[in-house]
Design a protein around this motif. Sequence first.
Motif, PDB file in Angstrom:
ATOM      1  N   GLY A   1       0.824  -1.035   0.131  1.00 45.32           N
ATOM      2  CA  GLY A   1       0.047  -0.036  -0.080  1.00 45.32           C
ATOM      3  C   GLY A   1       0.796   1.173   0.162  1.00 45.32           C
ATOM      4  N   LEU A   2       0.256   2.325  -0.278  1.00 53.00           N
ATOM      5  CA  LEU A   2       0.753   3.496  -0.090  1.00 53.00           C
ATOM      6  C   LEU A   2       0.377   4.151   1.232  1.00 53.00           C
ATOM      7  CD1 LEU A   2       2.025   6.113  -1.620  1.00 53.00           C
ATOM      8  CD2 LEU A   2      -0.248   6.721  -2.387  1.00 53.00           C
ATOM      9  N   HIS A   3       1.433   4.724   2.006  1.00 61.12           N
ATOM     10  CA  HIS A   3       1.107   5.500   3.301  1.00 61.12           C
ATOM     11  C   HIS A   3       0.694   6.986   2.787  1.00 61.12           C
ATOM     12  CE1 HIS A   3       0.626   6.556   7.248  1.00 61.12           C
ATOM     13  NE2 HIS A   3       1.242   7.615   7.049  1.00 61.12           N
ATOM     14  N   PHE A   4      -0.723   7.471   3.393  1.00 62.34           N
ATOM     15  CA  PHE A   4      -1.304   8.702   2.907  1.00 62.34           C
ATOM     16  C   PHE A   4      -1.507   9.308   4.182  1.00 62.34           C
ATOM     17  CE2 PHE A   4      -5.165  10.884   1.235  1.00 62.34           C
ATOM     18  CZ  PHE A   4      -4.582  12.101   1.033  1.00 62.34           C
ATOM     19  N   GLU A   5      -1.264  10.469   4.130  1.00 62.54           N
ATOM     20  CA  GLU A   5      -1.690  11.653   4.974  1.00 62.54           C
ATOM     21  C   GLU A   5      -2.418  12.699   4.417  1.00 62.54           C
ATOM     22  OE1 GLU A   5       1.320  12.554   8.136  1.00 62.54           O
ATOM     23  OE2 GLU A   5       0.966  10.471   8.829  1.00 62.54           O
ATOM     24  N   LEU A   6      -3.476  13.225   4.962  1.00 60.88           N
ATOM     25  CA  LEU A   6      -3.946  14.641   4.516  1.00 60.88           C
ATOM     26  C   LEU A   6      -3.954  15.442   5.682  1.00 60.88           C
ATOM     27  CD1 LEU A   6      -5.482  15.996   2.000  1.00 60.88           C
ATOM     28  CD2 LEU A   6      -7.710  15.346   2.975  1.00 60.88           C
ATOM     29  N   VAL A   7      -3.777  16.679   5.704  1.00 56.92           N
ATOM     30  CA  VAL A   7      -3.583  17.399   6.775  1.00 56.92           C
ATOM     31  C   VAL A   7      -4.046  18.638   6.487  1.00 56.92           C
ATOM     32  CG1 VAL A   7      -2.065  18.572   8.611  1.00 56.92           C
ATOM     33  CG2 VAL A   7      -1.555  16.035   7.785  1.00 56.92           C
ATOM     34  N   SER A   8      -4.811  19.424   7.050  1.00 57.90           N
ATOM     35  CA  SER A   8      -5.445  20.659   6.952  1.00 57.90           C
ATOM     36  C   SER A   8      -4.897  21.624   8.260  1.00 57.90           C
ATOM     37  CB  SER A   8      -6.956  20.947   7.030  1.00 57.90           C
ATOM     38  OG  SER A   8      -7.613  20.717   8.125  1.00 57.90           O
ATOM     39  N   PRO A   9      -4.801  23.067   8.341  1.00 58.86           N
ATOM     40  CA  PRO A   9      -4.490  23.665   9.590  1.00 58.86           C
ATOM     41  C   PRO A   9      -5.528  23.234  10.735  1.00 58.86           C
ATOM     42  CG  PRO A   9      -4.494  25.088   7.661  1.00 58.86           C
ATOM     43  CD  PRO A   9      -5.097  23.673   7.104  1.00 58.86           C
ATOM     44  N   ALA A  10      -6.569  22.970  10.412  1.00 58.70           N
ATOM     45  CA  ALA A  10      -7.583  22.619  11.651  1.00 58.70           C
ATOM     46  C   ALA A  10      -7.307  21.137  12.288  1.00 58.70           C
ATOM     47  CB  ALA A  10      -8.889  22.569  11.158  1.00 58.70           C
ATOM     48  N   LYS A  11      -7.047  20.063  11.255  1.00 53.77           N
ATOM     49  CA  LYS A  11      -6.815  18.725  11.905  1.00 53.77           C
ATOM     50  C   LYS A  11      -6.209  17.659  10.881  1.00 53.77           C
ATOM     51  CE  LYS A  11     -11.536  17.650  10.570  1.00 53.77           C
ATOM     52  NZ  LYS A  11     -12.588  16.941  11.007  1.00 53.77           N
ATOM     53  N   LEU A  12      -6.088  16.799  11.139  1.00 55.88           N
ATOM     54  CA  LEU A  12      -5.213  15.378  10.531  1.00 55.88           C
ATOM     55  C   LEU A  12      -6.669  14.855   9.920  1.00 55.88           C
ATOM     56  CD1 LEU A  12      -3.024  13.468   9.538  1.00 55.88           C
ATOM     57  CD2 LEU A  12      -3.331  12.387  11.579  1.00 55.88           C
ATOM     58  N   LEU A  13      -6.854  15.044   8.754  1.00 51.40           N
ATOM     59  CA  LEU A  13      -8.232  14.335   8.169  1.00 51.40           C
ATOM     60  C   LEU A  13      -8.040  12.866   7.980  1.00 51.40           C
ATOM     61  CD1 LEU A  13      -8.203  17.333   7.267  1.00 51.40           C
ATOM     62  CD2 LEU A  13     -10.583  16.570   6.344  1.00 51.40           C
ATOM     63  N   PHE A  14      -6.978  12.456   7.379  1.00 53.13           N
ATOM     64  CA  PHE A  14      -6.773  10.979   7.142  1.00 53.13           C
ATOM     65  C   PHE A  14      -4.930  10.706   7.409  1.00 53.13           C
ATOM     66  CE2 PHE A  14      -5.604   7.391   4.642  1.00 53.13           C
ATOM     67  CZ  PHE A  14      -6.814   6.408   4.767  1.00 53.13           C
ATOM     68  N   SER A  15      -4.855   9.249   7.807  1.00 56.14           N
ATOM     69  CA  SER A  15      -3.745   8.750   8.091  1.00 56.14           C
ATOM     70  C   SER A  15      -3.692   7.530   7.814  1.00 56.14           C
ATOM     71  CB  SER A  15      -2.984   9.281   9.053  1.00 56.14           C
ATOM     72  OG  SER A  15      -1.492   8.562   9.089  1.00 56.14           O
ATOM     73  N   GLY A  16      -3.142   6.716   6.744  1.00 53.03           N
ATOM     74  CA  GLY A  16      -3.375   5.084   6.611  1.00 53.03           C
ATOM     75  C   GLY A  16      -2.865   4.804   5.469  1.00 53.03           C
ATOM     76  N   GLU A  17      -2.887   3.631   5.102  1.00 53.71           N
ATOM     77  CA  GLU A  17      -2.581   2.988   4.064  1.00 53.71           C
ATOM     78  C   GLU A  17      -3.681   2.986   2.983  1.00 53.71           C
ATOM     79  OE1 GLU A  17       0.635   1.278   3.240  1.00 53.71           O
ATOM     80  OE2 GLU A  17       1.051   2.504   5.111  1.00 53.71           O
ATOM     81  N   VAL A  18      -3.411   3.372   1.656  1.00 55.78           N
ATOM     82  CA  VAL A  18      -4.457   3.348   0.699  1.00 55.78           C
ATOM     83  C   VAL A  18      -3.781   2.718  -0.525  1.00 55.78           C
ATOM     84  CG1 VAL A  18      -5.419   5.420   1.327  1.00 55.78           C
ATOM     85  CG2 VAL A  18      -3.669   5.462  -0.281  1.00 55.78           C
ATOM     86  N   ASP A  19      -4.536   2.262  -1.578  1.00 50.42           N
ATOM     87  CA  ASP A  19      -4.265   1.793  -3.074  1.00 50.42           C
ATOM     88  C   ASP A  19      -3.587   2.963  -3.803  1.00 50.42           C
ATOM     89  OD1 ASP A  19      -4.865  -0.996  -1.818  1.00 50.42           O
ATOM     90  OD2 ASP A  19      -6.857  -0.538  -2.727  1.00 50.42           O
ATOM     91  N   SER A  20      -4.447   4.146  -3.891  1.00 49.81           N
ATOM     92  CA  SER A  20      -4.142   5.198  -4.915  1.00 49.81           C
ATOM     93  C   SER A  20      -4.647   6.395  -4.470  1.00 49.81           C
ATOM     94  CB  SER A  20      -4.646   4.795  -6.264  1.00 49.81           C
ATOM     95  OG  SER A  20      -6.111   4.796  -6.288  1.00 49.81           O
ATOM     96  N   VAL A  21      -4.197   7.433  -4.901  1.00 51.02           N
ATOM     97  CA  VAL A  21      -4.831   8.715  -4.505  1.00 51.02           C
ATOM     98  C   VAL A  21      -4.795   9.683  -5.833  1.00 51.02           C
ATOM     99  CG1 VAL A  21      -4.535  10.876  -3.014  1.00 51.02           C
ATOM    100  CG2 VAL A  21      -3.930   8.875  -1.998  1.00 51.02           C
ATOM    101  N   VAL A  22      -6.123  10.299  -6.248  1.00 52.38           N
ATOM    102  CA  VAL A  22      -5.979  11.026  -7.223  1.00 52.38           C
ATOM    103  C   VAL A  22      -5.907  12.579  -6.683  1.00 52.38           C
ATOM    104  CG1 VAL A  22      -7.388  11.736  -9.302  1.00 52.38           C
ATOM    105  CG2 VAL A  22      -7.545   9.407  -8.611  1.00 52.38           C
ATOM    106  N   LEU A  23      -4.894  13.339  -7.156  1.00 53.49           N
ATOM    107  CA  LEU A  23      -4.862  14.814  -6.658  1.00 53.49           C
ATOM    108  C   LEU A  23      -5.030  15.823  -7.704  1.00 53.49           C
ATOM    109  CD1 LEU A  23      -1.281  14.287  -5.241  1.00 53.49           C
ATOM    110  CD2 LEU A  23      -3.527  14.298  -3.983  1.00 53.49           C
TER     111      LEU A  23
END
Length: 145
Positions: A3-25
């Motif tokens: 898997g791909l380790h993915f973290e999505l962070v905003s100034p307010a909070k950590l929205l996601f942290s974990g393993e994913v198959d893919s991410v479209v940006l």
Amino acid sequence: MAGLHFELVSPAKLLFSGEVDSVVLPGTEGEMTILPQHAPLLTSLRPGVVVMTDAKGPQKIFVRGGFAEVNPKGLTVLAERAIPMAEFDAAALATQVKDAETTVAEAKNDEARRVAQENLEHLRNAADPVAALGRRTEILFRRPS
């Protein structure tokens, strides 16, 4: 496949942290799909929808700009603002568009006007992220004629 380790962070909070198959940006130069073992990169993001896919299926989060970095440890997105699509408020985005229009009208010089106009265009393009996401999926999976 690992898997791909993915973290999505905003100034307010950590929205996601974990393993994913893919991410479209929603990159400023176009949309891109990040898969495990992707080459390192650093890119800026435009307002749009981040789609991460894991064993549970796709999850969508609206981001209003930011940066993404891929390195050997995984993918990190630092978003200016991030809202899960389940919590997305189209009326709030409409207000941001109206405020951006005011900023363009009140710009004091050409450079300020150019930056404000670019921000307004990004907001207008993101005004209906669900429809934009549907169009993108249709284009990606359209069968050749």
